[in-house]
Design a protein around this motif. Structure first.
Motif, PDB file in Angstrom:
ATOM      1  N   SER A 208       0.861  -1.182   0.000  1.00  0.00           N
ATOM      2  CA  SER A 208       0.000   0.000   0.000  1.00  0.00           C
ATOM      3  C   SER A 208       0.893   1.226   0.000  1.00  0.00           C
ATOM      4  CB  SER A 208      -0.927   0.021   1.219  1.00  0.00           C
ATOM      5  OG  SER A 208      -1.572   1.284   1.336  1.00  0.00           O
ATOM      6  N   ALA A 209       0.904   1.946  -1.120  1.00  0.00           N
ATOM      7  CA  ALA A 209       1.674   3.190  -1.172  1.00  0.00           C
ATOM      8  C   ALA A 209       1.088   4.201  -0.198  1.00  0.00           C
ATOM      9  CB  ALA A 209       1.678   3.745  -2.587  1.00  0.00           C
ATOM     10  N   LYS A 210      -0.224   4.233  -0.078  1.00  0.00           N
ATOM     11  CA  LYS A 210      -0.896   5.202   0.777  1.00  0.00           C
ATOM     12  C   LYS A 210      -0.475   5.072   2.229  1.00  0.00           C
ATOM     13  CE  LYS A 210      -5.526   6.826   2.075  1.00  0.00           C
ATOM     14  NZ  LYS A 210      -6.981   6.632   1.861  1.00  0.00           N
ATOM     15  N   GLU A 211      -0.364   3.832   2.710  1.00  0.00           N
ATOM     16  CA  GLU A 211      -0.013   3.597   4.108  1.00  0.00           C
ATOM     17  C   GLU A 211       1.450   3.198   4.289  1.00  0.00           C
ATOM     18  OE1 GLU A 211      -2.815   0.915   5.864  1.00  0.00           O
ATOM     19  OE2 GLU A 211      -4.472   2.345   5.694  1.00  0.00           O
ATOM     20  N   ASN A 212       2.227   3.297   3.214  1.00  0.00           N
ATOM     21  CA  ASN A 212       3.647   2.930   3.250  1.00  0.00           C
ATOM     22  C   ASN A 212       3.831   1.508   3.801  1.00  0.00           C
ATOM     23  OD1 ASN A 212       6.407   3.282   2.863  1.00  0.00           O
ATOM     24  ND2 ASN A 212       6.728   4.166   4.885  1.00  0.00           N
TER      25      ASN A 212
END
Length: 242
Positions: A208-212
Motif C-alpha cells: 500500500s503506497a498510501k499507508e507505506n
C-alpha cells in the motif's frame, strides 16, 4: 592480477550478452588520519580499502493507469516520505534511480526505474518499445480494488517480454492498495494475484503506497535477484574457462 583480469572479462562477457546489465567498479578509501578525542591524546585511525562493485539494472514498471505505479516508486525513492495523494498522470515515461546495497557484500545494485504511463494514449506497444529495450527486470502492478487491472497485467507483461524474446525477463507482481481490504469488500483476494504470478514466473507482493506498507520489499527483491543472477553468471563463466 589474474583474479582482477578474470572478473573484468566476466563482467564484459555478461554485459555483452545482457545489455540490461552494466557494471561499474570503484574504490572507496579512508585515508590515514590522526584524531584528537579532546584529551590531548592523538589516536591513529587505520586506512581501509573497500573495492565497490555497482551493478546497474534496468527495471520497467508497468500497469494500467491509476493503479499506483508512480506512488509506489516515489514512496520507495523517498523512504516513505513522498506520497502522491492526488492522481498524477504519467505522460510517457518517468525515470528514477536508486542504489540498494546488497547485505554482507561490497556490491550495490542501481535500479534504473522506467515508470511507464498507463493511460490508453500511451499504451501502444510500439510507443514503449524503445523504453522496454534492454530491460533486465520488470514490476507489474495492479489495483486490488479494480479487477480489470489484474486482467491487463498479462498484456503489459507480454509487451515487456516481447522486447527480449531470447531471454525471459523476471520480475515481480505487486498488488497495490491493500489498504482497501478494510473498506471495500469486493477487492480481489491475494490468491488471484498469486495464481497470476506463479503462472507467469513472477514473485508476488502486496503493498500500500498510501499507508507505506511493504513498499520496499518488491524493489529490494529485484535488486537481490539481479545480484543473484550476476553471481550465477560469474560461476558459469568461471567453470567454462577452466
Amino acid at each position: 592480477n589474474f583474479c582482477v583480469i578474470f572478473l573484468l572479462w566476466a563482467v564484459y562477457f555478461w554485459t555483452s550478452i545482457d545489455p540490461g546489465a552494466t557494471v561499474k567498479m570503484s574504490d572507496q578509501r579512508d585515508d590515514d588520519v590522526l584524531a584528537n578525542d579532546g584529551s590531548g591524546v592523538q589516536r591513529s585511525m587505520k586506512s581501509t580499502h573497500h573495492p565497490l562493485t555497482v551493478l546497474r539494472c534496468k527495471v520497467a514498471i508497468v500497469g494500467d493507469s491509476k493503479v499506483g505505479k508512480t506512488a509506489l516508486k516515489e514512496m520507495f525513492i523517498s523512504g516513505g516520505r513522498n506520497y502522491l495523494g492526488e492522481y498524477n498522470m504519467t505522460a510517457g515515461v518517468d525515470f528514477k534511480v536508486k542504489s540498494i546495497p546488497i547485505p554482507d557484500t561490497n556490491v550495490e545494485v542501481e535500479l534504473y526505474m522506467f515508470d511507464c504511463g498507463g493511460e490508453k494514449i500511451f499504451q501502444q506497444r510500439e510507443g514503449y518499445s524503445a523504453y522496454f529495450e534492454n530491460t533486465a527486470m520488470c514490476a507489474v502492478i495492479y489495483d486490488v480494488g479494480t479487477p480489470t487491472t489484474l486482467q491487463s497485467c498479462g498484456r503489459w507483461l507480454s509487451a515487456v517480454r516481447h522486447s527480449r524474446p531470447d531471454r525471459p525477463i523476471p520480475g515481480v507482481l505487486i498488488a497495490n492498495k491493500v489498504d482497501l481490504y478494510k473498506s471495500k469488500p469486493d477487492c480481489l483476494n491475494s490468491e488471484a494475484g498469486q495464481r497470476f504470478a506463479s503462472t507467469n514466473g513472477l514473485k508476488f507482493f502486496e503493498a500500500s503506497a498510501k499507508e507505506n506498507q511493504d513498499v520496499d520489499a518488491p524493489f529490494n527483491f529485484l535488486a537481490n535477484e539481479f545480484y543473484r543472477q550476476y553471481q550465477l553468471h560469474l560461476e558459469t563463466v568461471k567453470k567454462n574457462t577452466r
